[in-house]
Write a protein that holds these residues in place. Sequence first.
Motif, short mmCIF file in Angstrom:
data_model
loop_
_atom_site.label_atom_id
_atom_site.label_comp_id
_atom_site.label_asym_id
_atom_site.label_seq_id
_atom_site.Cartn_x
_atom_site.Cartn_y
_atom_site.Cartn_z
N VAL A 109 -18.49 33.26 -18.71
CA VAL A 109 -18.43 32.31 -18.55
C VAL A 109 -17.27 32.73 -19.95
N ASP A 110 -16.70 30.90 -20.55
CA ASP A 110 -16.67 31.24 -21.91
C ASP A 110 -17.54 29.92 -22.16
N CYS A 111 -17.48 29.81 -23.67
CA CYS A 111 -18.61 29.12 -23.85
C CYS A 111 -18.65 29.67 -25.36
N ASP A 112 -18.81 28.18 -26.05
CA ASP A 112 -18.78 28.51 -27.52
C ASP A 112 -20.23 28.38 -27.89
N VAL A 113 -21.46 28.14 -27.73
CA VAL A 113 -22.42 27.77 -27.84
C VAL A 113 -23.49 27.75 -26.96
N TYR A 114 -24.43 29.53 -27.26
CA TYR A 114 -25.56 30.04 -26.27
C TYR A 114 -26.58 29.69 -26.58
N HIS A 115 -27.36 28.85 -26.04
CA HIS A 115 -28.49 27.60 -26.61
C HIS A 115 -29.83 28.42 -25.52
N LEU A 116 -30.37 29.16 -26.60
CA LEU A 116 -31.92 29.68 -26.27
C LEU A 116 -33.03 28.47 -26.53
N ALA A 117 -33.42 27.82 -25.08
CA ALA A 117 -34.17 26.51 -25.35
C ALA A 117 -35.49 27.00 -24.92
N GLY A 118 -35.98 27.94 -24.49
CA GLY A 118 -36.97 28.58 -24.59
C GLY A 118 -38.48 27.85 -24.19
N LEU A 119 -39.98 28.10 -23.96
CA LEU A 119 -41.01 27.68 -24.09
C LEU A 119 -42.06 28.41 -24.43
N GLY A 179 -20.79 34.81 -28.79
CA GLY A 179 -20.20 33.57 -28.97
C GLY A 179 -21.34 33.58 -30.46
N LYS A 180 -21.01 31.79 -30.90
CA LYS A 180 -22.28 31.70 -31.50
C LYS A 180 -24.10 31.34 -30.58
N VAL A 181 -24.38 31.87 -31.39
CA VAL A 181 -26.22 31.98 -30.81
C VAL A 181 -27.36 30.61 -31.25
N ALA A 182 -27.68 29.24 -30.87
CA ALA A 182 -28.49 28.59 -30.93
C ALA A 182 -29.93 29.05 -30.30
N VAL A 183 -30.68 28.94 -31.35
CA VAL A 183 -32.33 29.20 -30.94
C VAL A 183 -33.47 27.74 -31.54
N ASP A 184 -34.00 27.58 -30.57
CA ASP A 184 -35.12 27.29 -30.72
C ASP A 184 -36.58 28.01 -30.59
N GLY A 192 -28.15 17.76 -29.34
CA GLY A 192 -27.48 16.69 -29.70
C GLY A 192 -26.93 17.36 -30.81
N TYR A 193 -27.44 18.50 -31.84
CA TYR A 193 -26.74 18.40 -33.02
C TYR A 193 -25.73 19.75 -33.35
N ILE A 194 -26.33 20.53 -31.96
CA ILE A 194 -25.59 21.88 -31.86
C ILE A 194 -23.75 21.49 -30.97
N THR A 195 -23.71 20.62 -30.79
CA THR A 195 -22.96 20.26 -29.72
C THR A 195 -21.96 19.78 -30.01
N GLU A 196 -22.68 18.15 -31.52
CA GLU A 196 -21.57 17.94 -32.20
C GLU A 196 -21.09 18.78 -33.40
N ARG A 197 -21.56 19.94 -33.44
CA ARG A 197 -20.96 20.70 -34.79
C ARG A 197 -19.95 21.73 -34.04
N ILE A 198 -19.62 21.74 -33.00
CA ILE A 198 -18.52 21.95 -32.22
C ILE A 198 -17.22 21.83 -33.59
N ASN A 199 -17.22 19.89 -33.03
CA ASN A 199 -15.82 19.29 -33.74
C ASN A 199 -16.32 18.42 -35.51
N GLN A 200 -17.33 18.34 -35.78
CA GLN A 200 -18.38 17.44 -37.04
C GLN A 200 -18.76 18.67 -37.52
N PRO A 201 -18.72 18.16 -39.02
CA PRO A 201 -19.29 18.64 -40.15
C PRO A 201 -20.53 18.44 -40.00
N MET A 202 -21.68 19.20 -40.89
CA MET A 202 -22.52 19.12 -40.74
C MET A 202 -23.74 17.93 -40.90
N ASP A 203 -23.06 16.46 -41.34
CA ASP A 203 -23.69 14.97 -41.71
C ASP A 203 -23.83 14.39 -40.99
#
Length: 297
Positions: free
Chosen positions: A112-122, A139-144, A247-258
Amino acid sequence: MKKYDTLTIGHISLDYNIDYLDNQIIEVGGAVIYSSAAAYAGGYKVGVVTKVAPEDKDRLNEFVIDKEDIFYIPSSASTSIRNKYHTPDKERRTCTCIGQADPFRIDDIPEVDCDVYHLAGLIYGAFDGELIKALAAKGKVAVDVQALLRHADKKTGAMYFEDWAEKKEILPYITYLKTDAAEAEILTGQSDRVVAAKMLHSWGAKEVVITHNTEVIAYDGEKLCACPIKARNLSGRSGRGDTTFAGYITERINQPMDKALLWATALVSNKMEKPGPYRGTRKDVEAYIKEFYPEFK
């Protein structure tokens, strides 16, 4: 090729949640459920990759996102966790693994064409450093980090935390890293969350998000942001960290960190007031910010 803002990868879990008064609630949960719902509420295009045994496929009905965006992979087993909470605020709990689904490998990830790959493991074993490296090439990787620290005893199911041996090798591949305060201390040895965030960044993570029951902080090597939790009750405490991070990683696509941190913290504060994955809308979160976070305007 499908286009997604985030592709959330993780196991659905059948959770047995027992409060400090021994009241039990059985519900379908898991980071992948809470995370995808939070991202979807923000108006983002969200895909999910999950594994569950065929006989438990009805768990897929708990997703808030469109069914066409769920990439289901049959598993030899399903994940299930017993959570016994010891205090009214649900900050202390004992977890027992009842079952664990098959791990994720790079061959499981759809093209797929993806901005952020979010690894949400348990639980440890859901994914490994090799998957993180492979996704970082896409692409960008987000990890919990929970699924890299929380282990389950193979005989008893007792769950325990231990440090992540590969952290200094793998952190440079991670754009967004999420921990809670206790996990940050396990990784760094530091109880001060700001100090821990700076250490994790120095080891390679591009942006570090650390959750706490009072606030959420974010650090990118230059700027440190903090935003308070303002939930009026804790009836929806389960999935707090997952909701925040998504919520953070998706909003960071278009918004600054704060701005992204404000959005994520208001989102999770609103979510915590009602059990289950977040089912509100972007307008609901915007209204919550206006009412409860006027100092951030």
